[in-house]
Design a protein around this motif. Structure first.
Motif, PDB file in Angstrom:
ATOM      1  N   ASP A  57       0.753  -1.093   0.000  1.00 20.78           N
ATOM      2  CA  ASP A  57      -0.030   0.118   0.024  1.00 20.78           C
ATOM      3  C   ASP A  57       0.984   1.249  -0.198  1.00 20.78           C
ATOM      4  OD1 ASP A  57      -0.966   0.088   3.509  1.00 20.78           O
ATOM      5  OD2 ASP A  57       0.851   0.688   2.504  1.00 20.78           O
ATOM      6  N   ALA A  58       0.071   2.312   0.226  1.00 21.09           N
ATOM      7  CA  ALA A  58       1.041   3.681   0.047  1.00 21.09           C
ATOM      8  C   ALA A  58       2.117   3.828   1.039  1.00 21.09           C
ATOM      9  CB  ALA A  58       0.052   4.883  -0.375  1.00 21.09           C
ATOM     10  N   ALA A  59       1.658   3.306   2.177  1.00 16.49           N
ATOM     11  CA  ALA A  59       2.617   3.310   3.469  1.00 16.49           C
ATOM     12  C   ALA A  59       3.626   2.402   3.353  1.00 16.49           C
ATOM     13  CB  ALA A  59       1.939   3.327   4.551  1.00 16.49           C
ATOM     14  N   GLY A  60       3.672   1.496   2.440  1.00 16.59           N
ATOM     15  CA  GLY A  60       4.808   0.650   2.231  1.00 16.59           C
ATOM     16  C   GLY A  60       4.325  -0.666   3.084  1.00 16.59           C
ATOM     17  N   ASN A  61       3.082  -0.969   3.427  1.00 16.80           N
ATOM     18  CA  ASN A  61       2.881  -2.142   3.870  1.00 16.80           C
ATOM     19  C   ASN A  61       2.615  -3.279   3.184  1.00 16.80           C
ATOM     20  OD1 ASN A  61       2.574  -0.643   6.756  1.00 16.80           O
ATOM     21  ND2 ASN A  61       0.624  -0.006   5.997  1.00 16.80           N
ATOM     22  N   VAL A  62       3.176  -4.347   3.383  1.00 19.09           N
ATOM     23  CA  VAL A  62       2.992  -5.530   2.447  1.00 19.09           C
ATOM     24  C   VAL A  62       1.895  -6.431   2.895  1.00 19.09           C
ATOM     25  CG1 VAL A  62       4.213  -7.630   1.896  1.00 19.09           C
ATOM     26  CG2 VAL A  62       5.627  -5.651   2.033  1.00 19.09           C
ATOM     27  N   THR A 142      -4.514   2.579   9.961  1.00 17.08           N
ATOM     28  CA  THR A 142      -5.579   2.810  10.847  1.00 17.08           C
ATOM     29  C   THR A 142      -6.159   4.329  11.005  1.00 17.08           C
ATOM     30  OG1 THR A 142      -3.968   2.923  12.677  1.00 17.08           O
ATOM     31  CG2 THR A 142      -5.055   0.693  12.178  1.00 17.08           C
ATOM     32  N   GLY A 143      -5.644   4.982  10.093  1.00 10.62           N
ATOM     33  CA  GLY A 143      -5.663   6.430   9.796  1.00 10.62           C
ATOM     34  C   GLY A 143      -5.253   7.305  11.037  1.00 10.62           C
ATOM     35  N   ARG A 144      -4.236   6.875  11.867  1.00 11.76           N
ATOM     36  CA  ARG A 144      -3.727   7.586  12.908  1.00 11.76           C
ATOM     37  C   ARG A 144      -2.548   8.492  12.664  1.00 11.76           C
ATOM     38  NH1 ARG A 144      -3.947   3.959  18.160  1.00 11.76           N
ATOM     39  NH2 ARG A 144      -5.771   5.177  18.875  1.00 11.76           N
ATOM     40  N   LEU A 145      -2.114   8.647  11.202  1.00  8.91           N
ATOM     41  CA  LEU A 145      -1.105   9.553  10.976  1.00  8.91           C
ATOM     42  C   LEU A 145      -1.381  10.867  11.303  1.00  8.91           C
ATOM     43  CD1 LEU A 145       0.694   8.180   7.612  1.00  8.91           C
ATOM     44  CD2 LEU A 145       1.676   8.391  10.124  1.00  8.91           C
ATOM     45  N   GLU A 146      -0.347  11.714  11.566  1.00  8.80           N
ATOM     46  CA  GLU A 146      -0.582  13.033  11.755  1.00  8.80           C
ATOM     47  C   GLU A 146       0.004  13.701  10.323  1.00  8.80           C
ATOM     48  OE1 GLU A 146       1.187  12.533  15.928  1.00  8.80           O
ATOM     49  OE2 GLU A 146       0.553  14.625  15.681  1.00  8.80           O
ATOM     50  N   ILE A 147      -0.953  13.649   9.413  1.00  6.95           N
ATOM     51  CA  ILE A 147      -0.549  13.921   8.078  1.00  6.95           C
ATOM     52  C   ILE A 147       0.364  15.261   8.096  1.00  6.95           C
ATOM     53  CG2 ILE A 147      -1.557  14.384   5.690  1.00  6.95           C
ATOM     54  CD1 ILE A 147      -3.924  12.863   6.617  1.00  6.95           C
ATOM     55  N   GLU A 148       0.001  16.378   8.658  1.00 10.32           N
ATOM     56  CA  GLU A 148       0.598  17.452   8.480  1.00 10.32           C
ATOM     57  C   GLU A 148       2.123  17.530   9.000  1.00 10.32           C
ATOM     58  OE1 GLU A 148      -1.650  16.754  10.378  1.00 10.32           O
ATOM     59  OE2 GLU A 148      -0.790  17.114  12.315  1.00 10.32           O
ATOM     60  N   ARG A 179      -5.148   4.420   4.232  1.00 16.14           N
ATOM     61  CA  ARG A 179      -5.918   4.122   5.346  1.00 16.14           C
ATOM     62  C   ARG A 179      -6.971   2.955   4.732  1.00 16.14           C
ATOM     63  NH1 ARG A 179      -8.954   8.615   8.774  1.00 16.14           N
ATOM     64  NH2 ARG A 179     -10.267   7.166  10.039  1.00 16.14           N
ATOM     65  N   ALA A 180      -7.078   1.917   5.688  1.00 12.34           N
ATOM     66  CA  ALA A 180      -8.237   0.785   5.581  1.00 12.34           C
ATOM     67  C   ALA A 180      -9.531   1.414   5.663  1.00 12.34           C
ATOM     68  CB  ALA A 180      -8.046  -0.225   6.446  1.00 12.34           C
ATOM     69  N   PRO A 181     -10.275   0.754   4.448  1.00  6.82           N
ATOM     70  CA  PRO A 181     -11.785   1.103   4.739  1.00  6.82           C
ATOM     71  C   PRO A 181     -12.626   0.532   5.871  1.00  6.82           C
ATOM     72  CG  PRO A 181     -11.163  -0.445   2.614  1.00  6.82           C
ATOM     73  CD  PRO A 181      -9.874  -0.331   3.614  1.00  6.82           C
ATOM     74  N   ALA A 363      -0.211  -3.906  16.856  1.00  4.75           N
ATOM     75  CA  ALA A 363      -1.189  -4.410  17.409  1.00  4.75           C
ATOM     76  C   ALA A 363      -2.181  -3.179  18.243  1.00  4.75           C
ATOM     77  CB  ALA A 363      -1.297  -5.395  18.407  1.00  4.75           C
ATOM     78  N   GLN A 364      -1.551  -2.239  18.796  1.00  2.30           N
ATOM     79  CA  GLN A 364      -1.931  -1.136  19.638  1.00  2.30           C
ATOM     80  C   GLN A 364      -2.709  -0.209  18.654  1.00  2.30           C
ATOM     81  OE1 GLN A 364       2.160  -0.182  20.986  1.00  2.30           O
ATOM     82  NE2 GLN A 364       0.847   1.514  22.209  1.00  2.30           N
ATOM     83  N   ASN A 365      -2.252  -0.212  17.438  1.00  2.95           N
ATOM     84  CA  ASN A 365      -3.123   0.748  16.398  1.00  2.95           C
ATOM     85  C   ASN A 365      -4.198   0.021  15.777  1.00  2.95           C
ATOM     86  OD1 ASN A 365      -1.484   3.123  16.469  1.00  2.95           O
ATOM     87  ND2 ASN A 365      -0.102   2.177  15.293  1.00  2.95           N
ATOM     88  N   LEU A 366      -4.100  -1.459  15.453  1.00  5.80           N
ATOM     89  CA  LEU A 366      -4.860  -2.004  15.213  1.00  5.80           C
ATOM     90  C   LEU A 366      -6.097  -2.352  16.118  1.00  5.80           C
ATOM     91  CD1 LEU A 366      -5.148  -3.593  12.235  1.00  5.80           C
ATOM     92  CD2 LEU A 366      -2.889  -2.896  13.026  1.00  5.80           C
ATOM     93  N   ALA A 367      -5.853  -2.064  17.303  1.00  7.44           N
ATOM     94  CA  ALA A 367      -7.183  -2.305  18.394  1.00  7.44           C
ATOM     95  C   ALA A 367      -7.908  -1.047  18.340  1.00  7.44           C
ATOM     96  CB  ALA A 367      -6.397  -2.122  19.852  1.00  7.44           C
ATOM     97  N   ALA A 368      -7.516   0.063  17.795  1.00 11.00           N
ATOM     98  CA  ALA A 368      -8.515   1.433  17.367  1.00 11.00           C
ATOM     99  C   ALA A 368      -9.154   1.058  16.388  1.00 11.00           C
ATOM    100  CB  ALA A 368      -7.704   2.415  17.238  1.00 11.00           C
TER     101      ALA A 368
END
Ligand code: HGY
Ligand code: MN
Ligand code: MN
Length: 412
Positions: A57-62, A142-148, A179-181, A363-368
């Motif tokens: 994906d766009a963040a390099g996750n495989v 998980t949409g938790r990046l601080e984009i700025e 970010r995952a749907p 996993a602590q991000n996935l938990a959100a």
């Protein structure tokens, strides 16, 4: 009873260990570096050779999956994985175990034709070790990046994330597209080494993680005055390094006294400026980590450390600045996933115990986002984040089999 192939899993762990291998053992494989990108290409090849779809994906996750090419909101999947990046002079299991055991499970499920209602997906998260900013790939997912903040994200040696990703062929600014749907992940479970001594000392083969510590990182900079190291009388020096050293020792004692026994602190980066032997240090700079499974204790100690830094600075007639760098919140693991892991342990006849993770994990991000949990196996001597990090091959096989049955249960 169906089981994973320990021989195939061991072969893959030993092969991945070659990317960034150090002469005396262990690996240095920071995310986006050449050895990491070679490891990524190898992993994609292994996923495809296992008969699975593979994508990045766009963040390099495989990702890897059987019969699934992407995640979608209307088809929730069960996700497992970890990370293939490492700390400098790290071990060959931290992260690698969870990715390769996850691949082994997906391959075994497709070989045995075992039916399961939800698709099984493998993930390998970018920069879990946070060289450029903690848990980067799973934050993006998980949409938790601080984009700025992406343009300013950099390693402690100054290398910018944007540059490191560009060299690996990625545009950092597009990472938020990863970010995952909503609703795409029904459950997440990650196999990982404990990285500490508790399971081994208790003689228990499997750990069921009930919560994961929050980690706060901050720069603490003491600024005094450069002076001649020979001619300046001792009582007139305003030494930035000595103030930092004084603070570090006092902060460590504060955390031990007031942290409730499960809070830890570390000063892994120390910089002295100008940093030559014949100048009294103008500046002493620390990167301090605070970790706790309790959010209130973590926040309280961060404030107490900051006021301690101010007291030390004024006593030593220097300035001080505390600059927060990153913070992850402590995360509870889902009861449903913990129960599935415990049931899998009963299926394979293994004892287990619940414990908190004193290390941070994706996993602590996935938990959100979903029901998330982790399976631990013992680390020999509790050793990790060092080249002699290791676990018994039998422990690795046990952990992979527990993951196998847990995934089938969560996907049933
Ligand atoms: O630092 C940690 O807790 C993890 O190993 N990245
Ligand atoms: Mn890890
Ligand atoms: Mn680690």
């Amino acid at each position: 009873m169906p089981a994973i192939s320990p021989r195939r899993l061991r072969a893959r762990i030993e092969t991945l260990a070659r990317f960034g291998a150090l002469p005396g053992g262990g690996v240095t494989r920071p995310c986006w570096s050449p050895p990491h990108e070679e490891a990524r290409a190898w992993l994609l090849g292994e996923i495809r050779a296992a008969g699975l779809e593979a994508w990045v994906d766009a963040a390099g996750n495989v990702f890897g999956a059987g019969g699934v090419r992407a995640l979608a909101a209307d088809r929730p999947v069960v996700l497992t994985g970890s990370h293939i990046d490492s700390v400098p002079e790290g071990g060959i299991l931290d992260g690698a175990l969870g990715v390769l055991a996850g691949l082994e499970c997906l391959e075994r499920v497709s070989e045995t034709g075992l039916t399961h209602r939800l698709p099984l997906v493998l993930g390998a998260w970018s920069d879990e070790e946070g060289r450029y900013g903690s848990l980067f790939g799973s934050r993006a997912f998980t949409g938790r990046l601080e984009i700025e903040r992406i343009p300013d994200m950099a390693a402690v040696d100054g290398e910018r994330l944007v540059d490191a990703m560009a060299r690996a062929g990625f545009d950092a600014r597009r990472a938020p597209e990863a970010r995952a749907p909503e609703g795409a992940v029904a459950a997440y479970v990650e196999l990982h080494i404990e990285q500490g001594p508790r399971l081994e000392e208790a003689g228990i083969p499997i750990g069921v993680v009930d919560s994961i510590v929050g980690v706060r990182r901050a720069r603490v900079v003491f600024t005094g005055q450069a002076d001649h190291a020979g001619t300046t009388p001792m009582d007139r020096r305003r030494d930035g390094f000595l103030a930092a050293a004084d603070y570090a020792l006092r902060a460590r004692d504060l955390v031990v006294r007031r942290g409730g026994g499960r809070t830890v602190t570390n000063f892994g980066v120390v910089t002295v400026h100008p940093g030559v032997s014949n100048i009294v240090p103008a500046r002493g700079e620390l990167v301090q980590e605070l970790r706790s499974p309790d959010a209130d204790v973590l926040a309280g100690l961060a404030m107490q450390c900051e006021s301690l830094a101010r007291r030390v600075a004024s006593r030593r007639r220097v300035g001080v600045e505390v600059r927060p760098m990153s913070a992850t919140a402590p995360a509870p693991c889902a009861e449903r996933v913990q129960a599935a892991i415990e049931a899998a342990c009963v299926t394979v006849g293994l004892a287990s115990t619940r414990l908190h993770s004193a290390a941070g994990h994706d996993a602590q991000n996935l938990a959100a986002l979903t029901d998330a949990g982790m399976i631990f196996i013992p680390s020999r001597g509790g050793r990790s984040h060092r080249v002699d990090e290791t676990s018994d091959w039998e422990a690795i096989e046990r952990g992979a089999n527990v993951l196998f049955h847990t995934l089938l249960a969560l996907a049933a």
